[in-house]
Design a protein around this motif. Structure first.
Motif, PDB file in Angstrom:
ATOM      1  N   ALA A   1       0.824  -1.204   0.000  1.00 52.34           N
ATOM      2  CA  ALA A   1       0.000   0.000   0.000  1.00 52.34           C
ATOM      3  C   ALA A   1       0.861   1.258   0.000  1.00 52.34           C
ATOM      4  O   ALA A   1       0.549   2.243  -0.679  1.00 52.34           O
ATOM      5  CB  ALA A   1      -0.937  -0.003   1.198  1.00 52.34           C
TER       6      ALA A   1
ATOM      7  N   ALA B   1       0.921   4.998  -1.620  1.00 54.23           N
ATOM      8  CA  ALA B   1       0.115   5.618  -0.560  1.00 54.23           C
ATOM      9  C   ALA B   1      -1.367   5.262  -0.682  1.00 54.23           C
ATOM     10  O   ALA B   1      -2.232   6.046  -0.330  1.00 54.23           O
ATOM     11  CB  ALA B   1       0.294   7.128  -0.540  1.00 54.23           C
ATOM     12  N   THR B   2      -1.663   4.066  -1.173  1.00 53.76           N
ATOM     13  CA  THR B   2      -3.046   3.601  -1.238  1.00 53.76           C
ATOM     14  C   THR B   2      -3.595   3.387   0.174  1.00 53.76           C
ATOM     15  O   THR B   2      -2.911   2.837   1.036  1.00 53.76           O
ATOM     16  CB  THR B   2      -3.138   2.290  -2.038  1.00 53.76           C
ATOM     17  N   GLN B   3      -4.842   3.827   0.389  1.00 55.30           N
ATOM     18  CA  GLN B   3      -5.476   3.716   1.695  1.00 55.30           C
ATOM     19  C   GLN B   3      -6.602   2.671   1.655  1.00 55.30           C
ATOM     20  O   GLN B   3      -7.130   2.351   0.590  1.00 55.30           O
ATOM     21  CB  GLN B   3      -6.062   5.072   2.119  1.00 55.30           C
ATOM     22  N   THR B   4      -6.959   2.154   2.828  1.00 55.15           N
ATOM     23  CA  THR B   4      -8.121   1.271   2.912  1.00 55.15           C
ATOM     24  C   THR B   4      -9.358   2.014   2.412  1.00 55.15           C
ATOM     25  O   THR B   4      -9.619   3.142   2.827  1.00 55.15           O
ATOM     26  CB  THR B   4      -8.341   0.801   4.362  1.00 55.15           C
TER      27      THR B   4
ATOM     28  N   ASP C   1      -9.819   2.847  -0.786  1.00 55.87           N
ATOM     29  CA  ASP C   1      -9.535   3.314  -2.146  1.00 55.87           C
ATOM     30  C   ASP C   1      -9.965   2.228  -3.132  1.00 55.87           C
ATOM     31  O   ASP C   1      -9.879   1.028  -2.837  1.00 55.87           O
ATOM     32  CB  ASP C   1      -8.054   3.623  -2.325  1.00 55.87           C
TER      33      ASP C   1
ATOM     34  N   VAL D   1      -6.000  -2.343   3.485  1.00 54.21           N
ATOM     35  CA  VAL D   1      -4.629  -2.478   3.977  1.00 54.21           C
ATOM     36  C   VAL D   1      -4.650  -3.339   5.239  1.00 54.21           C
ATOM     37  O   VAL D   1      -5.379  -3.047   6.189  1.00 54.21           O
ATOM     38  CB  VAL D   1      -4.004  -1.104   4.278  1.00 54.21           C
TER      39      VAL D   1
END
Length: 221
Positions: free
Chosen positions: A115, A139-142, A144, A170
């Motif tokens: 992530a 920087a992917t977030q839960t 997304d 994540v």
């Protein structure tokens, strides 16, 4: 037992793949008896199989009618009539997907590093080719998500096809090694340093000190 043509109801269970592509099902019509209202003669209709085609895009709870595949009987006017077969569609659960209209939603778990750094991940589809690789942005977030157009389900009786939404989650790591824990501690410390205000005040202090020293030199001279 009874007179006149009779309708028959049955339930057919289908998978999401069958909804996507359409399918043929064999339905069993049970043995049935009818009575001729004019003569009182009782007729037994043997059990039989009926092959029906279910179109792509059917929905859970939908009712489909197949004319002429019910139970036949002779009416008061002496004419032969046939009932209809009604099929109640039941959608089998697929733990990989949630259906929202013609769209599908699937969840893909990411590790902390995946992530944070980005990369690619495997997402399930209903395509014959199976899973597909999707891009994971840094920087992917839960929560997304990304959309794969045209990889959902077809709309019944239309050309439109829904989309597949891949939603990311994540996952916090478990059973970390001492080295991994130490790296995370270092990472956390670095985050603290990053969050501190810029050292503009320190720069001003040095500037004032330099000015005072210059003035002292001048006075001494």
């Amino acid at each position: 037992a009874g007179g006149g043509a009779r309708d028959v109801q049955t339930t057919v269970r289908v998978t999401l793949s069958e909804v996507k592509n359409g399918t043929a099902k064999r339905v069993v019509i049970p043995e049935t008896q009818t009575v001729d209202r004019r003569t009182g003669v009782r007729t037994t209709h043997a059990k039989r199989d009926v092959d029906v085609d279910l179109p792509a895009g059917v929905e859970d709870g939908q009712r489909l009618r197949v004319p002429g595949e019910g139970v036949s009987s002779t009416g008061n006017d002496g004419r032969q009539r046939k009932g209809s077969l009604y099929i109640n569609v039941e959608l089998a659960e697929d733990v990989r997907f949630a259906r929202v209209g013609n769209d599908l939603v699937t969840r893909v778990d990411l590790s902390f590093t995946e992530a944070a750094l980005g990369g690619t991940a495997s997402a399930p589809t209903l395509d014959e080719s199976g899973d597909v690789q999707v891009k994971v942005r840094p920087a992917t977030q839960t929560g997304d998500q990304l959309r794969l157009r045209g990889r959902g389900l077809p709309e019944l009786g239309a050309r439109r096809v829904g989309d597949l939404f891949v939603k990311f989650r994540v996952v916090t790591p478990k059973n970390m090694s001492d080295r991994q824990k130490q790296l995370l501690v270092e990472f956390a410390n670095e985050e603290v340093v990053k969050s501190l205000p810029k050292a503009d005040g320190a720069k001003s202090e040095y500037s004032s000190k330099d000015t005072a020293e210059s003035k002292e030199t001048e006075d001494t001279a």
